[in-house]
Design an enzyme around this catalytic site. Sequence first.
Site, PDB file in Angstrom:
ATOM      1  N   CYS A 147       0.817  -1.233   0.000  1.00 38.93           N
ATOM      2  CA  CYS A 147       0.000   0.000   0.000  1.00 38.93           C
ATOM      3  C   CYS A 147       0.843   1.273   0.000  1.00 38.93           C
ATOM      4  O   CYS A 147       0.330   2.347  -0.306  1.00 38.93           O
ATOM      5  CB  CYS A 147      -0.939   0.010   1.208  1.00 38.93           C
TER       6      CYS A 147
ATOM      7  N   HIS B 103      -3.223   7.059   3.380  1.00 37.15           N
ATOM      8  CA  HIS B 103      -3.646   5.761   2.848  1.00 37.15           C
ATOM      9  C   HIS B 103      -5.037   5.436   3.400  1.00 37.15           C
ATOM     10  O   HIS B 103      -5.318   5.626   4.578  1.00 37.15           O
ATOM     11  CB  HIS B 103      -2.642   4.699   3.269  1.00 37.15           C
TER      12      HIS B 103
ATOM     13  N   ASN C 278     -10.149  -0.217   0.488  1.00 40.87           N
ATOM     14  CA  ASN C 278      -8.691  -0.130   0.462  1.00 40.87           C
ATOM     15  C   ASN C 278      -8.200  -0.653  -0.888  1.00 40.87           C
ATOM     16  O   ASN C 278      -8.200  -1.862  -1.119  1.00 40.87           O
ATOM     17  CB  ASN C 278      -8.119  -0.942   1.631  1.00 40.87           C
TER      18      ASN C 278
HETATM   19  O1  UT7 Z   1      -3.378  -1.736   3.989  1.00 35.49           O
HETATM   20  C1  UT7 Z   1      -3.297  -2.480   5.190  1.00 35.49           C
HETATM   21  C2  UT7 Z   1      -4.409  -3.465   5.208  1.00 35.49           C
HETATM   22  N1  UT7 Z   1      -4.936  -3.850   6.471  1.00 35.49           N
HETATM   23  C3  UT7 Z   1      -5.475  -3.031   7.387  1.00 35.49           C
HETATM   24  O2  UT7 Z   1      -5.416  -1.843   7.288  1.00 35.49           O
HETATM   25  C4  UT7 Z   1      -6.163  -3.677   8.557  1.00 35.49           C
HETATM   26  C5  UT7 Z   1      -6.257  -2.769   9.757  1.00 35.49           C
HETATM   27  N2  UT7 Z   1      -7.196  -3.303  10.706  1.00 35.49           N
HETATM   28  C6  UT7 Z   1      -8.522  -3.085  10.622  1.00 35.49           C
HETATM   29  O3  UT7 Z   1      -8.977  -2.374   9.747  1.00 35.49           O
HETATM   30  C7  UT7 Z   1      -9.397  -3.681  11.684  1.00 35.49           C
HETATM   31  O4  UT7 Z   1      -8.589  -4.338  12.641  1.00 35.49           O
HETATM   32  C8  UT7 Z   1     -10.463  -4.681  11.126  1.00 35.49           C
HETATM   33  C9  UT7 Z   1     -11.515  -3.932  10.338  1.00 35.49           C
HETATM   34  C10 UT7 Z   1      -9.789  -5.727  10.260  1.00 35.49           C
HETATM   35  C11 UT7 Z   1     -11.152  -5.367  12.291  1.00 35.49           C
HETATM   36  O5  UT7 Z   1     -11.764  -4.400  13.140  1.00 35.49           O
HETATM   37  P1  UT7 Z   1     -11.501  -4.428  14.716  1.00 35.49           P
HETATM   38  O6  UT7 Z   1     -12.307  -3.352  15.286  1.00 35.49           O
HETATM   39  O7  UT7 Z   1     -10.017  -4.391  14.935  1.00 35.49           O
HETATM   40  O8  UT7 Z   1     -12.105  -5.814  15.109  1.00 35.49           O
HETATM   41  P2  UT7 Z   1     -11.399  -7.006  15.888  1.00 35.49           P
HETATM   42  O9  UT7 Z   1     -10.439  -7.722  14.996  1.00 35.49           O
HETATM   43  O10 UT7 Z   1     -10.911  -6.506  17.208  1.00 35.49           O
HETATM   44  O11 UT7 Z   1     -12.655  -7.966  16.115  1.00 35.49           O
HETATM   45  C12 UT7 Z   1     -13.749  -7.581  16.977  1.00 35.49           C
HETATM   46  C13 UT7 Z   1     -14.838  -8.609  16.800  1.00 35.49           C
HETATM   47  C14 UT7 Z   1     -14.330 -10.040  16.845  1.00 35.49           C
HETATM   48  O12 UT7 Z   1     -15.304 -10.817  17.524  1.00 35.49           O
HETATM   49  P3  UT7 Z   1     -15.098 -11.193  19.070  1.00 35.49           P
HETATM   50  O13 UT7 Z   1     -13.806 -11.955  19.119  1.00 35.49           O
HETATM   51  O14 UT7 Z   1     -15.046  -9.897  19.801  1.00 35.49           O
HETATM   52  O15 UT7 Z   1     -16.311 -12.020  19.360  1.00 35.49           O
HETATM   53  C15 UT7 Z   1     -14.292 -10.431  15.394  1.00 35.49           C
HETATM   54  O16 UT7 Z   1     -14.451 -11.829  15.210  1.00 35.49           O
HETATM   55  O17 UT7 Z   1     -15.468  -8.433  15.524  1.00 35.49           O
HETATM   56  C16 UT7 Z   1     -15.493  -9.695  14.842  1.00 35.49           C
HETATM   57  N3  UT7 Z   1     -15.429  -9.445  13.405  1.00 35.49           N
HETATM   58  C17 UT7 Z   1     -16.505  -9.208  12.668  1.00 35.49           C
HETATM   59  N4  UT7 Z   1     -17.814  -9.112  12.978  1.00 35.49           N
HETATM   60  C18 UT7 Z   1     -18.666  -8.834  11.983  1.00 35.49           C
HETATM   61  C19 UT7 Z   1     -14.323  -9.390  12.624  1.00 35.49           C
HETATM   62  N5  UT7 Z   1     -14.691  -9.103  11.373  1.00 35.49           N
HETATM   63  C20 UT7 Z   1     -16.031  -8.986  11.360  1.00 35.49           C
HETATM   64  C21 UT7 Z   1     -16.978  -8.690  10.368  1.00 35.49           C
HETATM   65  N6  UT7 Z   1     -18.289  -8.628  10.718  1.00 35.49           N
HETATM   66  N7  UT7 Z   1     -16.632  -8.478   9.079  1.00 35.49           N
END
Ligand code: UT7
Length: 337
Positions: free
Chosen positions: A122, A264, A294
Amino acid sequence: MHYVARITGTGSAFPENRLTNDDIALRLTQVGLETSDQWIRDRTGIVERRISNVENSAETNSSLGERAARNALEMAGRKPDDIDQIIYATCSPDTLIPATGCWLQSKIRARNAWAMDINAACSGFVYGTIIAEQFIRTGRSKTVLVVGAEVLSQFVNWHDRTICILFGDGAGAAIVERESAKSSQRIISSHLVSDGTLTELLHVPAGGSNMEVTPDRYERNLNKMQMNGREIFKVAVRTLTECALRSIEQWGMRADRLDWFVPHQANLRIIEAVANRLGFSMDKVVINLDRYGNTSAATIPTALDEAIRDGRIQPGQTVLVDAFGAGLTAGGLLFRW
Ligand code: UT7
């Protein structure tokens, strides 16, 4: 003779097909997984993204790059034959061999150029623009086409709900040209970093020379992106803030004096956290991830292009761009448009 480098034109291109959050939620339900439009909007700021149909020759990586490049050339008032160097930033190339920059060169018939690809994920467009600047400053190049383009939808596991909500396809381009040292419209300063100890945070294990894609690995999605989103989030906020501050400090400027911030586009919450740390109000931040998700190396040139074409970014204004990506790679770049 001293030269500086100036961005003189930008362009962008996206595939036709829109994939909304509701479309993704429906797909995931069919395999017993849950997500919702509300969850995706709240946690990422993304509403929809564009997905290439790679069977359509107009929507391959280099075809999107071609359209973006032609738009950038038109804005700069240049012809393909004026280009002497092509830097193509992508981590989802048309082919591993040859470089996608060579496919693009043939499409736009840039007969006087030499072309290469760079993979900084990215951060690719920022890396590419800084490489272009260095060639220009040494007098080696005069008119450089920098493209940031991706068809990362091909590397998404559509059954992994933490990844498939994030990415979209698209291409952005810029023409970077030689200017006399007196010009105030120029690239002012920059800062690049990478941290190879963080490679595992976002990677595609199979498909390179150290792991071929066998049927078993294909079944296990090892040819798709694997990501630790939560960890990337934290590293991204820290690294983007650092690259921005280093770029600004080199110029002896304060962030709140700058006109525009084009970060970004990975997650709106990352952007808000960084803008807040730098003291940027959100009305100075260019956002396009709500509509495109993204698009990796394409996020910054497409967001820049949109803000230049709709008249937000005006000649003489200062613009800070700031990227991070797999590697981990990151870079800040300050310029006056
Ligand atoms: O160019 C670089 C590319 N990558 C990035 O920029 C990624 C950067 N990170 C992010 O954007 C975020 O970490 C995510 C959007 C990927 C995830 O959001 P988050 O607020 O960090 O969620 P989390 O990983 O802390 O997960 C919270 C909860 C989890 O459930 P539990 O364990 O609390 O029960 C996940 O399983 O949300 C759940 N979860 C979802 N729920 C509904 C994860 N993805 C989803 C989803 N829909 N799509």
